[in-house]
Design a protein around this motif. Sequence first.
Motif, PDB file in Angstrom:
ATOM      1  N   VAL A  35      11.391 -18.507  -6.499  1.00  0.00           N
ATOM      2  CA  VAL A  35      10.932 -17.378  -7.321  1.00  0.00           C
ATOM      3  C   VAL A  35       9.637 -16.813  -6.757  1.00  0.00           C
ATOM      4  N   ALA A  36       8.678 -17.709  -6.426  1.00  0.00           N
ATOM      5  CA  ALA A  36       7.417 -17.254  -5.829  1.00  0.00           C
ATOM      6  C   ALA A  36       7.672 -16.548  -4.507  1.00  0.00           C
ATOM      7  N   HIS A  37       8.609 -17.073  -3.736  1.00  0.00           N
ATOM      8  CA  HIS A  37       8.955 -16.448  -2.453  1.00  0.00           C
ATOM      9  C   HIS A  37       9.474 -15.030  -2.659  1.00  0.00           C
ATOM     10  N   ARG A  38      10.334 -14.836  -3.631  1.00  0.00           N
ATOM     11  CA  ARG A  38      10.943 -13.524  -3.828  1.00  0.00           C
ATOM     12  C   ARG A  38       9.941 -12.514  -4.368  1.00  0.00           C
ATOM     13  N   TYR A  39       9.031 -12.956  -5.238  1.00  0.00           N
ATOM     14  CA  TYR A  39       7.998 -12.031  -5.694  1.00  0.00           C
ATOM     15  C   TYR A  39       7.043 -11.680  -4.544  1.00  0.00           C
ATOM     16  N   GLY A  40       6.749 -12.658  -3.693  1.00  0.00           N
ATOM     17  CA  GLY A  40       5.927 -12.362  -2.525  1.00  0.00           C
ATOM     18  C   GLY A  40       6.604 -11.369  -1.606  1.00  0.00           C
ATOM     19  N   ALA A  41       7.919 -11.548  -1.403  1.00  0.00           N
ATOM     20  CA  ALA A  41       8.668 -10.621  -0.561  1.00  0.00           C
ATOM     21  C   ALA A  41       8.659  -9.211  -1.152  1.00  0.00           C
ATOM     22  N   ALA A  42       8.746  -9.127  -2.482  1.00  0.00           N
ATOM     23  CA  ALA A  42       8.707  -7.810  -3.123  1.00  0.00           C
ATOM     24  C   ALA A  42       7.371  -7.113  -2.863  1.00  0.00           C
ATOM     25  N   LEU A  43       6.279  -7.864  -2.945  1.00  0.00           N
ATOM     26  CA  LEU A  43       4.961  -7.277  -2.703  1.00  0.00           C
ATOM     27  C   LEU A  43       4.804  -6.824  -1.256  1.00  0.00           C
ATOM     28  N   THR A  44       5.404  -7.544  -0.321  1.00  0.00           N
ATOM     29  CA  THR A  44       5.285  -7.131   1.081  1.00  0.00           C
ATOM     30  C   THR A  44       5.951  -5.786   1.335  1.00  0.00           C
ATOM     31  N   ALA A  45       6.909  -5.410   0.478  1.00  0.00           N
ATOM     32  CA  ALA A  45       7.574  -4.118   0.638  1.00  0.00           C
ATOM     33  C   ALA A  45       6.896  -3.017  -0.166  1.00  0.00           C
ATOM     34  N   VAL A  46       6.286  -3.379  -1.287  1.00  0.00           N
ATOM     35  CA  VAL A  46       5.705  -2.378  -2.187  1.00  0.00           C
ATOM     36  C   VAL A  46       4.337  -1.903  -1.717  1.00  0.00           C
ATOM     37  N   VAL A  47       3.527  -2.821  -1.202  1.00  0.00           N
ATOM     38  CA  VAL A  47       2.124  -2.494  -0.907  1.00  0.00           C
ATOM     39  C   VAL A  47       1.951  -1.543   0.279  1.00  0.00           C
ATOM     40  N   PRO A  48       2.627  -1.739   1.420  1.00  0.00           N
ATOM     41  CA  PRO A  48       2.360  -0.863   2.574  1.00  0.00           C
ATOM     42  C   PRO A  48       2.504   0.637   2.311  1.00  0.00           C
ATOM     43  N   PRO A  49       3.531   1.114   1.574  1.00  0.00           N
ATOM     44  CA  PRO A  49       3.586   2.561   1.318  1.00  0.00           C
ATOM     45  C   PRO A  49       2.396   3.070   0.514  1.00  0.00           C
ATOM     46  N   ILE A  50       1.905   2.249  -0.416  1.00  0.00           N
ATOM     47  CA  ILE A  50       0.730   2.655  -1.198  1.00  0.00           C
ATOM     48  C   ILE A  50      -0.485   2.766  -0.292  1.00  0.00           C
ATOM     49  N   VAL A  51      -0.660   1.782   0.581  1.00  0.00           N
ATOM     50  CA  VAL A  51      -1.769   1.820   1.539  1.00  0.00           C
ATOM     51  C   VAL A  51      -1.650   3.050   2.432  1.00  0.00           C
ATOM     52  N   GLY A  52      -0.440   3.315   2.909  1.00  0.00           N
ATOM     53  CA  GLY A  52      -0.234   4.475   3.768  1.00  0.00           C
ATOM     54  C   GLY A  52      -0.595   5.781   3.086  1.00  0.00           C
ATOM     55  N   LEU A  53      -0.193   5.932   1.828  1.00  0.00           N
ATOM     56  CA  LEU A  53      -0.496   7.168   1.105  1.00  0.00           C
ATOM     57  C   LEU A  53      -1.981   7.310   0.842  1.00  0.00           C
ATOM     58  N   LEU A  54      -2.658   6.198   0.558  1.00  0.00           N
ATOM     59  CA  LEU A  54      -4.099   6.256   0.310  1.00  0.00           C
ATOM     60  C   LEU A  54      -4.881   6.556   1.582  1.00  0.00           C
ATOM     61  N   ALA A  55      -4.407   6.041   2.709  1.00  0.00           N
ATOM     62  CA  ALA A  55      -5.137   6.213   3.972  1.00  0.00           C
ATOM     63  C   ALA A  55      -4.734   7.466   4.728  1.00  0.00           C
ATOM     64  N   ARG A  71      -4.093  10.888   6.449  1.00  0.00           N
ATOM     65  CA  ARG A  71      -4.770  12.153   6.699  1.00  0.00           C
ATOM     66  C   ARG A  71      -3.882  13.093   7.512  1.00  0.00           C
ATOM     67  N   THR A  72      -2.674  12.626   7.847  1.00  0.00           N
ATOM     68  CA  THR A  72      -1.728  13.451   8.588  1.00  0.00           C
ATOM     69  C   THR A  72      -0.406  13.524   7.826  1.00  0.00           C
ATOM     70  N   ARG A  73       0.327  14.579   8.064  1.00  0.00           N
ATOM     71  CA  ARG A  73       1.630  14.739   7.426  1.00  0.00           C
ATOM     72  C   ARG A  73       2.590  13.644   7.873  1.00  0.00           C
ATOM     73  N   ARG A  74       2.456  13.211   9.122  1.00  0.00           N
ATOM     74  CA  ARG A  74       3.363  12.187   9.646  1.00  0.00           C
ATOM     75  C   ARG A  74       3.266  10.909   8.837  1.00  0.00           C
ATOM     76  N   LEU A  75       2.041  10.435   8.582  1.00  0.00           N
ATOM     77  CA  LEU A  75       1.880   9.192   7.835  1.00  0.00           C
ATOM     78  C   LEU A  75       2.335   9.364   6.393  1.00  0.00           C
ATOM     79  N   ARG A  76       2.038  10.510   5.791  1.00  0.00           N
ATOM     80  CA  ARG A  76       2.504  10.735   4.416  1.00  0.00           C
ATOM     81  C   ARG A  76       4.030  10.721   4.351  1.00  0.00           C
ATOM     82  N   THR A  77       4.683  11.334   5.344  1.00  0.00           N
ATOM     83  CA  THR A  77       6.153  11.362   5.358  1.00  0.00           C
ATOM     84  C   THR A  77       6.721   9.957   5.505  1.00  0.00           C
ATOM     85  N   VAL A  78       6.178   9.178   6.447  1.00  0.00           N
ATOM     86  CA  VAL A  78       6.659   7.813   6.651  1.00  0.00           C
ATOM     87  C   VAL A  78       6.399   6.963   5.408  1.00  0.00           C
ATOM     88  N   SER A  79       5.254   7.180   4.759  1.00  0.00           N
ATOM     89  CA  SER A  79       4.923   6.411   3.556  1.00  0.00           C
ATOM     90  C   SER A  79       5.904   6.692   2.429  1.00  0.00           C
TER      91      SER A  79
END
Length: 207
Positions: free
Chosen positions: A106-126, A128-136
Amino acid sequence: MTGRSLARAGIAIAVLAGLATHLAGGGIDPIHQMLSDSVMSVPGAVMLGTACAALVMVAGALAAMTRGQRRARLVVPLLGVWAAALVAIVVFPTNPPGTELDNAAVAHRYGAALTAVVPPIVGLLAARTRRLRTVSWLTAGAAGLFGAAHAPAVLFGNDVVPYAGLAERVLFGLILVLLWETARDLSARPAPAALTESRPVPLKVAA
């Protein structure tokens, strides 16, 4: 080594280790089985751990690059959460296919979920280009679709949906592209104004 170079090196290591899990992971099916199932063999577990360690290095590099930049107070803690989730994936292995779901899985699966959820949020916050926003946004959409389809397996221990392994690997690829583009955007940012602002030169008045 610059933060961007360190991030790129970490991404490259993660790619190689991820590919190696298919050779050392005890014959897991890349179409229907998850990457986490590679821990059923010792070499597969080592390769998965190597990939996660490399991504933790990427998180550290991005956090260092974000320091002093806009929204750093949000991005740096998120990267810390992401790194902790990567560690959790290794420390708490998933359960073997067909066995009862335990607390570690269970801990493994919640950790795996966070590894997928967090990067797009980081990308959108950081971004400054349309390319990164599109990929995010693309990665966020893929993570949302995968999460919705995979939620019964995460929450209730149900069997994974057909082609879940392939979908996970596509999502993993998008996350790696997102990390690469995030490092590119952060390295292109101008230095903070407080550091680049020059002092006014007093004008000399002729006598």
